[in-house]
Enzyme design. Structure first.
Site, PDB file in Angstrom:
ATOM      1  N   SER A   1      30.003  36.114  33.441  1.00 29.37           N
ATOM      2  CA  SER A   1      31.585  37.324  33.984  1.00 29.37           C
ATOM      3  C   SER A   1      32.376  36.951  33.192  1.00 29.37           C
ATOM      4  O   SER A   1      33.855  36.907  33.273  1.00 29.37           O
ATOM      5  CB  SER A   1      31.817  35.942  35.523  1.00 29.37           C
ATOM      6  OG  SER A   1      32.329  35.078  35.108  1.00 29.37           O
TER       7      SER A   1
ATOM      8  N   LYS B   1      38.438  32.534  41.625  1.00 28.35           N
ATOM      9  CA  LYS B   1      39.585  32.573  40.256  1.00 28.35           C
ATOM     10  C   LYS B   1      40.074  33.084  40.625  1.00 28.35           C
ATOM     11  O   LYS B   1      41.059  33.230  39.776  1.00 28.35           O
ATOM     12  CB  LYS B   1      38.034  33.979  39.551  1.00 28.35           C
ATOM     13  CG  LYS B   1      36.628  33.526  39.459  1.00 28.35           C
ATOM     14  CD  LYS B   1      36.586  34.473  38.878  1.00 28.35           C
ATOM     15  CE  LYS B   1      34.780  34.093  38.504  1.00 28.35           C
ATOM     16  NZ  LYS B   1      33.656  35.324  37.610  1.00 28.35           N
TER      17      LYS B   1
END
Length: 778
Positions: free
Chosen positions: A679, A722
């Site tokens: 990511s 996140k």
């Protein structure tokens, strides 16, 4: 019984425990009772004569007239000696039989009137015959009783008085107290001899049986097996007395429990066979211990006993709401699961697996489900388990073998339908020699668990009625297990949710546990926010609760030490007094826009994290280096980013051979912490591009996403965690892949209103948004 016509004699009377004194008998006695010692001293002051009678029961401490026999023996006290422990030793000699006529008053209870008993004489010829007969019988007895020496036999031959002979023999016979008392009370000499011979004959028979027992046992035992010998002797005595083995206590108790355990008939039959084998084994042998342990475990296992299952979904919903804040999606899925089971009347469907960061309530949810369904609750931590035997049990071939933990835990609940929480299923260890996950597969598979085979039990056990629920911090679970479970993700709590959880759950709970009253403390909302931000780093509320408990404990101490203190106010100024200096430093980059400095977003088992990425481009020979304890995927992302930038050199106005003329160094701080995951592709690519073009990256922006070789931005996982971590650090602009747009519905609406989300499809859009100056116009 004939009595003489002499006057009554007044003398002290001493009750004895478990001892009958005969005339002509010389024996030491140890006296411990204070009243008895007082009676002896009274007798010594007079003429040292005392009547010794026997108690009917040994256990009576303070005997009354009804508790002692009427007839005893008048004896002379030859010797009196005080012992250091307070007791008294006396040496007495029996003289004559006497009968108690009357006891004294309350003050002198055992000084009474007694009457001598005269003994009837017999014809001389009969006396000779009786003497010879009784001595011959006693000699036979002496052959079996090793305690009787030849000197005693010789002594008996020298006694001419038949009364003295019978009384002397009676003292050496090992018989019951009641039999000896009967001899003492039998005045007719002929009857006394007959009764004495019956006693001797009975003792001889007992000795013969005992010798027979000894010879049988001697063949079976080894020299050092004393305990084994005593056990076999007991069994042999039982047989000689005509009692069957089933009368042995342990065997009968175990058999009774087997019959009452409601186990299946085929298992009961096999266990009865084991019981019969157990009955014939030596008591102290190791194999006996193994068999006994096996039988006891088989009895303990709940074969049919169940708890009644509650089926009211409204009650279940109320319990879940009372015990847990938020988690609406999770609660609805649990209610759906329970609803289907109520209709089916059995466990049907996949096993629920609650996945989420530590402290979000996975284990407590399991307890709430157990409470809602009325099932008993048991928990097994799978962290570190790597041996199949911990699930399936050990073979019962050695001492200490046990069933597996599945059977153990179910047995401890006492029912066959508990709620079984398999905690930390992702923490199972793996070993090439033994795979615990394979054993667990049979436990969780509804197509197999109705006939789960534990190695120790050696019979199939039905687990189909057990409600299994698993918990995990991540999806690092073997695929076969994962295939049999339905994943329910528990997201981390937002700051606002934590505050509500504190007010509704943590505050009342900790006040109760720390015995703190409502009017003794005041904590503002700002204080709770500071604790969340600067003293905890979590997506659950476990550490928040610990810190609250710490504050409450200190407040209780202060109130108890300072009697004048009635209430403590906790505010942002005195918080450090109770919790110390701040433990969490904000990860937000407060500096200005920097070249090559990018804030990425990463996912961990504890939630989201800010990932600082730095890069530098220096003239050199094309060396690519990376530091920061990077994993394989991160290193590949760096190489992919270099390739993507090479495809954009014209558009970005970068020299074609930049990778040959420059050394590029990518660094991700906190080098001791492992970092890996798909990511960080766009973050790395943006950082390197910024270094090459000397174009600063906006410091108010964070990003997450992976790139392909053609520059496309692909979807990532853990978006909620996140975004929550970025929001907590007050970052208001976030770049995410456009494919993750569907995941935004899982983000609280109040947070989405306060941040700006950029949805991107390729790296060109990322660079245009993130770099301070438009890279395509330079």
């Amino acid at each position: 019984m004939k009595e003489n016509n002499s006057k009554y004699i007044k003398m002290p009377i001493l009750p004895l425990r478990d001892t009958v004194i005969f005339p002509y008998m010389v024996i030491p006695l140890f006296i411990g009772r204070k009243k008895s010692i007082k009676i002896i001293k009274t007798a010594i002051k007079k003429n040292k004569e005392i009547l010794l009678v026997t108690q009917k029961k040994y256990s009576i401490e303070k005997p009354k007239i009804k508790d002692i026999f009427e007839i005893g023996t008048i004896s002379s006290i030859i010797q009196f000696l005080k012992l250091p422990d307070g007791t008294v030793k006396i040496l007495i000699e029996g003289k004559k039989r006497a009968k108690i006529i009357k006891l004294g008053n309350k003050t002198n209870k055992f000084i009474g009137k007694v009457k001598l008993i005269s003994i009837q004489k017999i014809i001389k010829k009969n006396e000779i015959v009786f003497k010879r007969t009784i001595i011959n019988q006693f000699e036979k007895y002496a052959e079996f009783n090793e305690k009787i020496s030849k000197d005693i036999i010789n002594l008996l031959h020298k006694i001419n008085n038949i009364n003295k002979l019978t009384d002397t023999i009676a003292t050496y016979i090992t018989s019951k107290l009641i039999d000896k008392q009967k001899i003492l009370e039998t005045i007719d000499i002929q009857k006394r001899i007959e009764y004495l011979m019956i006693m001797i004959e009975s003792e001889i028979k007992l000795f013969k049986i005992e010798n027979k027992i000894r010879s049988r046992i001697k063949k079976q035992m080894e020299k050092n097996q004393k305990e084994y010998y005593l056990n076999e002797q007991m069994k042999a005595i039982q047989k000689e007395l005509g009692k069957d083995d089933k009368d042995l206590y342990e065997y009968s108790v175990l058999k009774k429990k087997v019959l009452q355990s409601n186990m299946p008939k085929n298992i009961e039959i096999e266990l009865i066979k084991e019981l019969k084998r157990f009955r014939l084994m030596p008591y102290m042998s190791s194999e006996t211990t193994v068999v006994r342990s096996y039988i006891e475990w088989m009895i303990k296992v709940p074969w049919k006993k169940k708890t009644t299952i509650k089926k009211e979904l409204s009650t279940a919903l109320l319990i879940l709401n009372n015990n847990h804040y938020g988690l609406e999606t999770v609660k609805n899925r649990i209610l759906e699961y329970l609803a289907v089971q109520n209709r089916m009347n059995k466990i049907k469907g996949p096993i629920l697996c609650l996945v989420g960061p530590p402290g979000v309530g996975k284990t407590s949810l399991g307890k709430s489900i157990a409470q809602a369904t009325g099932r008993k609750y048991t928990r097994m931590s799978l962290g570190g388990i790597k041996d199949e035997s911990e699930i399936r049990g050990h073979r019962r071939t050695y001492i200490g073998s046990m069933p597996g933990k599945i059977i153990q835990k179910i047995s401890n609940t006492g029912v066959k339908n508990p709620l079984f929480l398999l905690d930390e299923i992702d923490k199972m260890s793996y070993d090439t020699r033994s795979d615990a996950s394979s054993a667990l597969l049979e436990v969780l598979d509804p197509e197999q668990n109705f006939s789960f085979n534990d190695h120790y039990l050696e019979v199939n056990y039905d687990l189909s009625e057990v409600m299994f629920i698993a918990t995990a911090n991540s999806l690092n679970i073997p695929l076969p297990l994962l295939d049999r479970m339905e994943i329910i993700k528990l997201p981390g709590y937002t700051e606002e949710e934590k505050i509500k959880i504190y007010n509704s759950y943590l505050k009342p709970k900790q006040m109760k546990e720390n015995a703190l009253k409502k009017n003794e403390i005041s904590i503002t909302k700002k204080v709770i926010i500071q604790i969340i931000r600067y003293y905890t780093k979590e997506y659950g509320v476990r550490n928040l609760e610990k810190n609250i408990s710490k504050i409450y404990r200190k407040i209780v101490k202060e109130i108890l030490l300072n009697k004048k203190l009635k209430k403590v106010n906790i505010n942002t100024r005195n918080l450090e007094k109770y919790l110390g200096i701040k433990k969490i430093i904000s990860q937000k980059n407060n500096q200005k826009n920097g070249i090559g400095q990018v804030t990425g977003l990463a996912w961990t088992e504890c939630g989201g994290e800010l990932l600082k990425i730095q890069s530098a481009c220096i003239s050199g020979k094309g060396k690519l280096s990376f530091t920061g304890y990077l994993g394989k995927v991160m290193k590949e992302s760096i190489q992919t980013a270099i390739t993507v930038i090479r495809t954009l050199v014209k558009e970005l106005n970068i020299p074609k051979n930049f990778y040959e003329k420059n050394d590029i160094h990518v660094h991700i701080p906190e080098g001791a912490t492992p970092k890996d995951g798909p990511s960080a592709g766009i973050s790395i690519c943006t950082s390197i591009t910024s270094s090459l073009t000397k174009n600063p990256v906006k410091s108010s922006l964070a990003m997450t996403g992976e790139i392909t070789l053609n520059g496309s931005v692909t979807a990532i996982g853990g978006l909620r965690e996140k975004i929550l971590s970025a929001y907590q650090e007050k970052i208001k602009n976030i770049i995410i892949p456009k494919e993750n747009k569907k995941d935004l519905k899982n983000i609280p609406k109040n947070i989405l209103k306060k941040i700006k989300i950029y949805l991107v499809k390729n790296i060109k859009e990322v660079l245009k948004i993130s770099l301070k100056n438009d890279p395509y116009k330079l």
